[in-house]
Design an enzyme around this catalytic site. Structure first.
Site, PDB file in Angstrom:
ATOM      1  N   ASP A 108       0.810  -1.334   0.085  1.00  0.00           N
ATOM      2  CA  ASP A 108      -0.054   0.046   0.114  1.00  0.00           C
ATOM      3  C   ASP A 108       0.889   1.233  -0.089  1.00  0.00           C
ATOM      4  OD1 ASP A 108       0.933  -0.038   2.607  1.00  0.00           O
ATOM      5  OD2 ASP A 108      -1.044  -0.018   3.539  1.00  0.00           O
ATOM      6  N   SER A 109       2.125   1.228  -0.174  1.00  0.00           N
ATOM      7  CA  SER A 109       3.104   2.195  -0.203  1.00  0.00           C
ATOM      8  C   SER A 109       2.891   2.846  -1.590  1.00  0.00           C
ATOM      9  CB  SER A 109       4.386   1.509  -0.311  1.00  0.00           C
ATOM     10  OG  SER A 109       4.777   0.419  -0.876  1.00  0.00           O
ATOM     11  N   ASP A 136      -1.032  -6.308   0.178  1.00  0.00           N
ATOM     12  CA  ASP A 136      -1.265  -5.718   1.471  1.00  0.00           C
ATOM     13  C   ASP A 136      -2.839  -5.349   1.621  1.00  0.00           C
ATOM     14  OD1 ASP A 136       1.088  -5.034   2.628  1.00  0.00           O
ATOM     15  OD2 ASP A 136       1.242  -2.996   1.749  1.00  0.00           O
ATOM     16  N   GLU A 185      -0.715  -5.290   8.970  1.00  0.00           N
ATOM     17  CA  GLU A 185      -0.275  -4.550   9.890  1.00  0.00           C
ATOM     18  C   GLU A 185      -0.759  -4.720  11.332  1.00  0.00           C
ATOM     19  OE1 GLU A 185       0.628  -0.412   8.690  1.00  0.00           O
ATOM     20  OE2 GLU A 185       1.091  -0.990   6.952  1.00  0.00           O
ATOM     21  N   LYS A 211      -1.088  -9.260   3.546  1.00  0.00           N
ATOM     22  CA  LYS A 211       0.173  -8.807   4.799  1.00  0.00           C
ATOM     23  C   LYS A 211      -0.977  -7.900   5.600  1.00  0.00           C
ATOM     24  CE  LYS A 211       3.276  -5.799   3.764  1.00  0.00           C
ATOM     25  NZ  LYS A 211       2.821  -4.507   4.575  1.00  0.00           N
ATOM     26  N   GLU A 262       9.729  -3.877  10.407  1.00  0.00           N
ATOM     27  CA  GLU A 262      10.220  -2.636   9.686  1.00  0.00           C
ATOM     28  C   GLU A 262      10.650  -1.519  10.806  1.00  0.00           C
ATOM     29  OE1 GLU A 262       8.487   1.005   6.783  1.00  0.00           O
ATOM     30  OE2 GLU A 262       7.151  -0.804   7.351  1.00  0.00           O
TER      31      GLU A 262
END
EC number: 2.1.2.11
Length: 271
Positions: free
Chosen positions: A51-52, A90, A120, A118, A186
């Site tokens: 999602d970057s 993501d 978070e 993924k 991260e």
């Protein structure tokens, strides 16, 4: 290029096998077919539809505006060209707020070609991980600096320092216990990330987490030295300058990850 990638496509079980064999995993983000094809052909083991893309493709100040529809589109165009790399996508901000929302979003991403999603964070997200895994959806856990938490964290900062280290270790173990088969760490101090990597059975993928992880990931624009309009993190290295071409940069990055020369102390956080 890895022996595995030379012979057959990556699968979820092969990731754990790579860790047991001490084989470093090479991961990059990609958002379109052209770059994904080049990464896949030059030694990348896993592709992340991050999602970057909200920041490096869409020009936002954070990842928060990214939608499930955005992720599905980019997942579909990348999946179309991959031959060997395993595709991870993501779950964007809010898509994992409840088990039901996470399942619906995950189904769309898997139908678009993703092989793993993924998520978070920990806390209530552990129940989300378990819920998805019980429904045959492979999950990657993302811990440490979680960009979707930027408002709560007040910015992008190293995580896991001091007393927070023990909580991070516990979260990693809990995520694997819940069923996560891959863990991204991260912006975590190298000693903590190395310790977590030794303590859990799932492979760890570091981004700003030092060389002790089981693999590494970088955002495509960062590893190519492109100006994304945002501050350049310490852990980023411009491999295009070294490789001379995009394909050469990928090979240089893959070789550096596999031989342990990247990340070095200059591109990690000692404490």
């Amino acid at each position: 290029m890895s022996t595995h990638a030379d012979s057959k496509p990556w699968t979820v079980p092969a990731l754990a096998e790579a860790k047991r064999n001490g084989q470093k995993l090479v991961m990059l983000t990609a958002y379109d077919a052209g770059f994904a094809r080049t990464f896949d052909a030059n030694g990348v083991d896993l592709i992340l539809i991050g999602d970057s893309l909200g920041m490096v493709v869409q020009g936002h100040d954070s990842t928060l505006p990214v939608t499930v529809a955005d992720m599905v589109y980019h997942t579909r165009v990348v999946a179309r060209v991959l031959q060997r790399a395993l595709l991870v996508a993501d779950l964007p901000f809010g898509a994992d707020a409840t088990p039901e929302r996470a399942l619906e979003a995950s189904l769309q991403l898997l139908q678009a070609g993703a092989e793993m999603v993924k998520i978070e964070g920990a806390g209530f997200k552990l129940d989300i991980i378990r819920y998805l895994v019980e429904r045959e959806i492979p999950v990657c856990s993302h811990l440490g600096l979680t960009p979707q938490s930027v408002l709560r964290l007040g910015g992008y900062r190293v995580q896991g320092r001091g007393d927070a280290a023990e909580q991070l270790r516990a979260d990693a173990k809990s995520a694997v216990d819940a069923g996560a088969t891959l863990v991204v760490l991260e912006c975590v101090p190298t000693p903590i990330a190395t310790q977590i990597s030794a303590e859990i059975s799932a492979p760890t993928i570091g981004i700003g987490a030092g060389p002790g992880c089981d693999g590494q990931v970088l955002v495509m624009h960062d590893f190519l030295g492109l100006d994304s309009g945002h501050r350049r993190p310490k852990f980023v290295k411009d491999f295009l300058a070294e490789g001379g071409s995009v394909a050469g940069a990928v090979r240089a990055y893959a070789d550096a990850v596999r031989d342990g020369s990247f990340p070095d102390a200059e591109h990690a956080y000692a404490s």
